[in-house]
Design a protein around this motif. Structure first.
Motif, short mmCIF file in Angstrom:
data_model
loop_
_atom_site.label_atom_id
_atom_site.label_comp_id
_atom_site.label_asym_id
_atom_site.label_seq_id
_atom_site.Cartn_x
_atom_site.Cartn_y
_atom_site.Cartn_z
N MET A 182 4.52 13.11 -1.80
CA MET A 182 5.21 12.05 -2.52
C MET A 182 5.03 10.72 -1.79
N SER A 183 4.83 9.65 -2.56
CA SER A 183 4.66 8.35 -1.92
C SER A 183 5.85 7.44 -2.20
N TYR A 184 6.28 6.72 -1.17
CA TYR A 184 7.43 5.81 -1.31
C TYR A 184 7.01 4.35 -1.14
N ASN A 185 5.70 4.10 -1.00
CA ASN A 185 5.20 2.73 -0.78
C ASN A 185 5.76 2.09 0.48
N LEU A 186 6.04 2.92 1.48
CA LEU A 186 6.71 2.44 2.70
C LEU A 186 5.85 1.46 3.50
N LEU A 187 4.53 1.54 3.33
CA LEU A 187 3.65 0.73 4.18
C LEU A 187 2.84 -0.28 3.37
N LYS A 188 3.32 -0.58 2.20
CA LYS A 188 2.62 -1.56 1.33
C LYS A 188 2.48 -2.89 2.07
N GLY A 189 1.24 -3.41 2.12
CA GLY A 189 0.99 -4.70 2.76
C GLY A 189 0.82 -4.62 4.27
N LYS A 190 0.98 -3.45 4.84
CA LYS A 190 0.84 -3.34 6.30
C LYS A 190 -0.58 -2.95 6.68
N LYS A 191 -1.01 -3.45 7.87
CA LYS A 191 -2.39 -3.24 8.32
C LYS A 191 -2.39 -2.65 9.72
N GLY A 192 -3.33 -1.75 9.98
CA GLY A 192 -3.27 -1.10 11.28
C GLY A 192 -4.59 -0.56 11.80
N ILE A 193 -4.49 0.09 12.96
CA ILE A 193 -5.64 0.74 13.59
C ILE A 193 -5.22 2.18 13.90
N ILE A 194 -6.07 3.14 13.50
CA ILE A 194 -5.78 4.56 13.77
C ILE A 194 -6.88 5.14 14.66
N PHE A 195 -6.47 5.53 15.86
CA PHE A 195 -7.39 6.16 16.83
C PHE A 195 -7.32 7.69 16.68
N GLY A 196 -8.45 8.37 16.82
CA GLY A 196 -8.41 9.81 17.11
C GLY A 196 -8.61 10.78 15.97
#
Ligand SMILES: NC(=O)c1ccc[n+]([C@@H]2O[C@H](COP(=O)([O-])OP(=O)(O)OC[C@H]3O[C@@H](n4cnc5c(N)ncnc54)[C@H](O)[C@@H]3O)[C@@H](O)[C@H]2O)c1
Length: 271
Positions: free
Chosen positions: A1-15
């Motif tokens: 289920m999606s809650y749109n919790l990270l809408k508009g956020k930008k990041g880096i994912i290692f690993g």
């Protein structure tokens, strides 16, 4: 289920190495929640791995970086800001490796060159990642940085070998750097202490099958899965946890507060 919790956020994912990786599951969940990110891994892991598939699925770009190289990290941070069009809101450090574990060297018979390499990759890399972000003023206010750890930092698990010391160091770096990141940039830094999980890094630990079954029987809620860890990380990247920082947070089905469970005691009972 999606809650749109990270809408508009930008990041880096290692690993993210393969579909079992905790970082892989996290990337999928962050994508579902509306977050955009750059994927990164060591150049050698990319040749072995299936990261292209994940990049395609999540509409992400990949930038190779050895997390022990300041030059690679500088390039990663600069390029990520360019690709994402601004500063970063979230970072996942999901990196661990012990050469002693890989090569079957006992804790009482360390090859110290290997010990140092493992410390650099598994712990100091977290400092290097944060220092690069900090110096480049690359994090947005109220951003969130998470690294993954294991309870061998606090308690003895003999076959976890020098990774136990690396995790203790990693958790300490989260607190020490978290202070400066909090004070100066309003960024939070936490570690998630995850249950044993069947991944490439996890399965490298001697006796992992016994280890994972024991933890499952000890934990009232059973072992936390990689997906559980991904969900917890999403919550820490979201605005719902804005003042959670400098913490080591257990995602382990209750294991860390257990003494013994009935299932584990059963074989020792006389009747
Ligand atoms: N699997 C478990 O039981 C478990 C439990 C608690 C914590 N953790 C932690 O979770 C994190 C992720 O591990 P995982 O279980 O998903 O295994 P994994 O093997 O899928 O991930 C480990 C990653 O570290 C990367 N890596 C190694 N050296 C690197 C370098 N020099 N630069 C950049 N990346 C490098 C690998 O390429 C790989 O993608 C690690 O910190 C691990 O210690 C795992």
């Amino acid at each position: 289920m999606s809650y749109n919790l990270l809408k508009g956020k930008k990041g880096i994912i290692f690993g993210a190495l393969d579909a079992n990786s905790i970082a892989w599951k996290t990337a999928e969940r962050v994508h579902e929640e509306g977050g955009e990110f750059v994927l990164t891994n060591a150049p050698i892991a990319m040749r072995m791995g299936q990261i292209n598939e994940l990049a395609e699925k999540t509409g992400s770009q990949i930038i190779p970086a050895d997390a022990t190289s300041l030059e690679d990290l500088q390039n990663l941070v600069e390029q990520s800001m360019e690709i994402l069009g601004g500063k970063i809101d979230f970072v996942l450090h999901s990196i661990g490796m012990s050469v002693n574990v890989r090569k079957g060297k006992a804790y009482t018979d360390q090859n110290y060159d290997w010990t140092q390499k493992g410390t650099d990759v598994s712990a100091m890399s977290f400092h290097k990642v944060m220092q690069t972000l900090y110096k480049n003023d690359a994090m947005n206010e109220w951003g969130s940085i998470v690294a993954l750890t294991y309870m061998a930092a606090q308690r003895v698990f003999p076959d976890y070998n020098d990774m136990a010391d690396n995790k203790a160091y990693l958790e300490s770096i989260a607190r020490s750097f978290g202070y400066f990141f909090g004070k100066d940039k309003k960024v939070r830094v936490n570690t998630i202490s995850q249950s044993p999980t069947p991944t490439t890094a996890g399965q490298g630990v001697k006796g992992f099958d016994g280890f994972i079954a024991y933890a499952d029987k000890m934990s009232p809620l059973g072992n936390a899965t990689a997906m559980d860890c991904a969900n917890y990380t999403v919550s820490l990247f979201s605005d719902l946890t804005k003042r959670v920082t400098l913490q080591n947070l257990y995602n382990d089905g209750g294991f860390s507060n257990m003494g013994v469970s009935n299932e584990v005691m059963e074989p020792f009972m006389k009747e």
